[in-house]
Scaffold this motif. Sequence first.
Motif, PDB file in Angstrom:
ATOM      1  N   UNK A  83       0.984  -1.236   0.021  1.00  0.00           N
ATOM      2  CA  UNK A  83      -0.046   0.062  -0.071  1.00  0.00           C
ATOM      3  C   UNK A  83       0.937   1.327  -0.223  1.00  0.00           C
ATOM      4  N   UNK A  84       2.082   1.263   0.649  1.00  0.00           N
ATOM      5  CA  UNK A  84       2.996   2.284   0.675  1.00  0.00           C
ATOM      6  C   UNK A  84       3.473   2.661  -0.435  1.00  0.00           C
ATOM      7  N   UNK A  85       3.615   1.626  -1.432  1.00  0.00           N
ATOM      8  CA  UNK A  85       4.154   2.075  -2.786  1.00  0.00           C
ATOM      9  C   UNK A  85       2.928   2.501  -3.661  1.00  0.00           C
ATOM     10  N   UNK A  86       1.821   2.135  -3.566  1.00  0.00           N
ATOM     11  CA  UNK A  86       0.649   2.773  -4.355  1.00  0.00           C
ATOM     12  C   UNK A  86       0.510   4.062  -3.621  1.00  0.00           C
ATOM     13  N   UNK A  87       0.696   4.416  -2.386  1.00  0.00           N
ATOM     14  CA  UNK A  87       0.291   5.860  -2.030  1.00  0.00           C
ATOM     15  C   UNK A  87       1.566   6.970  -2.495  1.00  0.00           C
ATOM     16  N   UNK A  88       2.715   6.313  -2.422  1.00  0.00           N
ATOM     17  CA  UNK A  88       3.791   7.224  -2.939  1.00  0.00           C
ATOM     18  C   UNK A  88       3.670   7.365  -4.291  1.00  0.00           C
ATOM     19  N   UNK A 110      -2.743   4.233 -14.284  1.00  0.00           N
ATOM     20  CA  UNK A 110      -3.754   4.032 -13.352  1.00  0.00           C
ATOM     21  C   UNK A 110      -3.030   3.071 -12.217  1.00  0.00           C
ATOM     22  N   UNK A 111      -3.630   3.323 -11.248  1.00  0.00           N
ATOM     23  CA  UNK A 111      -3.295   2.568  -9.912  1.00  0.00           C
ATOM     24  C   UNK A 111      -4.590   1.675  -9.683  1.00  0.00           C
ATOM     25  N   UNK A 112      -4.287   0.275  -9.659  1.00  0.00           N
ATOM     26  CA  UNK A 112      -5.460  -0.717  -9.617  1.00  0.00           C
ATOM     27  C   UNK A 112      -5.045  -1.349  -8.435  1.00  0.00           C
ATOM     28  N   UNK A 113      -5.962  -1.680  -7.444  1.00  0.00           N
ATOM     29  CA  UNK A 113      -5.832  -2.344  -6.333  1.00  0.00           C
ATOM     30  C   UNK A 113      -6.689  -3.305  -6.025  1.00  0.00           C
ATOM     31  N   UNK A 114      -6.470  -4.473  -5.249  1.00  0.00           N
ATOM     32  CA  UNK A 114      -7.478  -5.518  -4.875  1.00  0.00           C
ATOM     33  C   UNK A 114      -6.985  -5.767  -3.576  1.00  0.00           C
ATOM     34  N   UNK A 115      -7.574  -4.930  -2.501  1.00  0.00           N
ATOM     35  CA  UNK A 115      -7.093  -5.136  -1.165  1.00  0.00           C
ATOM     36  C   UNK A 115      -8.390  -5.300  -0.232  1.00  0.00           C
ATOM     37  N   UNK A 116      -8.121  -6.155   0.757  1.00  0.00           N
ATOM     38  CA  UNK A 116      -9.015  -6.401   1.933  1.00  0.00           C
ATOM     39  C   UNK A 116      -9.916  -6.999   1.482  1.00  0.00           C
ATOM     40  N   UNK A 117     -10.552  -7.489   2.595  1.00  0.00           N
ATOM     41  CA  UNK A 117     -11.867  -8.404   2.455  1.00  0.00           C
ATOM     42  C   UNK A 117     -13.139  -7.591   2.675  1.00  0.00           C
ATOM     43  N   UNK A 143      -2.961  -1.598 -18.328  1.00  0.00           N
ATOM     44  CA  UNK A 143      -2.240  -1.854 -19.294  1.00  0.00           C
ATOM     45  C   UNK A 143      -0.525  -1.922 -18.642  1.00  0.00           C
ATOM     46  N   UNK A 144       0.123  -1.921 -19.499  1.00  0.00           N
ATOM     47  CA  UNK A 144       1.528  -1.999 -19.305  1.00  0.00           C
ATOM     48  C   UNK A 144       2.007  -0.786 -18.552  1.00  0.00           C
ATOM     49  N   UNK A 145       1.445   0.209 -18.460  1.00  0.00           N
ATOM     50  CA  UNK A 145       1.675   1.302 -17.817  1.00  0.00           C
ATOM     51  C   UNK A 145       1.130   1.631 -16.371  1.00  0.00           C
ATOM     52  N   UNK A 146       0.233   0.518 -16.019  1.00  0.00           N
ATOM     53  CA  UNK A 146      -0.607   0.701 -14.863  1.00  0.00           C
ATOM     54  C   UNK A 146       0.419   0.004 -13.582  1.00  0.00           C
ATOM     55  N   UNK A 147       0.102   0.348 -12.591  1.00  0.00           N
ATOM     56  CA  UNK A 147       0.628   0.193 -11.185  1.00  0.00           C
ATOM     57  C   UNK A 147      -0.624  -0.913 -10.583  1.00  0.00           C
ATOM     58  N   UNK A 148      -0.270  -2.267 -10.507  1.00  0.00           N
ATOM     59  CA  UNK A 148      -1.233  -2.889 -10.052  1.00  0.00           C
ATOM     60  C   UNK A 148      -0.920  -3.509  -8.643  1.00  0.00           C
ATOM     61  N   UNK A 149      -1.825  -3.326  -7.583  1.00  0.00           N
ATOM     62  CA  UNK A 149      -1.415  -3.943  -6.107  1.00  0.00           C
ATOM     63  C   UNK A 149      -2.323  -4.952  -5.946  1.00  0.00           C
ATOM     64  N   UNK A 150      -2.174  -6.375  -5.917  1.00  0.00           N
ATOM     65  CA  UNK A 150      -3.063  -7.202  -5.608  1.00  0.00           C
ATOM     66  C   UNK A 150      -2.587  -7.785  -4.298  1.00  0.00           C
ATOM     67  N   UNK A 151      -3.516  -7.789  -3.202  1.00  0.00           N
ATOM     68  CA  UNK A 151      -3.423  -8.316  -1.865  1.00  0.00           C
ATOM     69  C   UNK A 151      -4.228  -9.260  -1.427  1.00  0.00           C
ATOM     70  N   UNK A 152      -3.835 -10.549  -1.351  1.00  0.00           N
ATOM     71  CA  UNK A 152      -4.707 -11.764  -0.869  1.00  0.00           C
ATOM     72  C   UNK A 152      -5.524 -12.093  -1.974  1.00  0.00           C
TER      73      UNK A 152
END
Length: 175
Positions: A83-88, A110-117, A143-152
């Motif tokens: 999450x720190x990486x995404x926030x920065x 874009x910043x895409x996240x899948x975090x939390x239940x 896309x190849x230029x997106x930041x993707x954060x997948x958690x659990x």
Amino acid sequence: STTVAYVDCITGFAILALDRSYIRPKIFESDHFDTIITEGRHPVAESVLSRGEFAPNTTELSKQSFLHLITGPNMAGKSTYIRQVALIQIMAQMGSFVPAENAEISIVDAVYTRIGAGDALAQGLSTFMVEMIETAKILNNATKSSLIILDEVGRGTSTIDGLSIAQASVEFIHN
């Protein structure tokens, strides 16, 4: 009112940067791709801990090393770190200084996240279904230029099924 809002926002960024020792990130076009955050800190976690209590860490993303799989025991800080990486990334792209010793940030589309239940039981959606909908949106839109954060990814089902979903998602992103 637009000018006042702009000045208020920039003033808030400046006060935060001075109070928390944030630095000015170097920003690169998305085709540069490399992102290096040296001694990065989670801005929210750091704000509630005593000074020096948060252990900073470094992140390096490049064309050759763009996918990182983080494992470890519960409560080890994995979710906080990603999450720190995404926030920065978001802070840098909106014009703020960032909590790090050094930051070289490539622009993302874009910043895409899948975090939390979470669930939407009133709409008939279980935790698992919400997770699958969020993951599908990421896989279909990033896309190849997106930041993707997948958690659990893959929770709420059997271990084998969950691992299969997580592996298939990671392989799709990688390829």
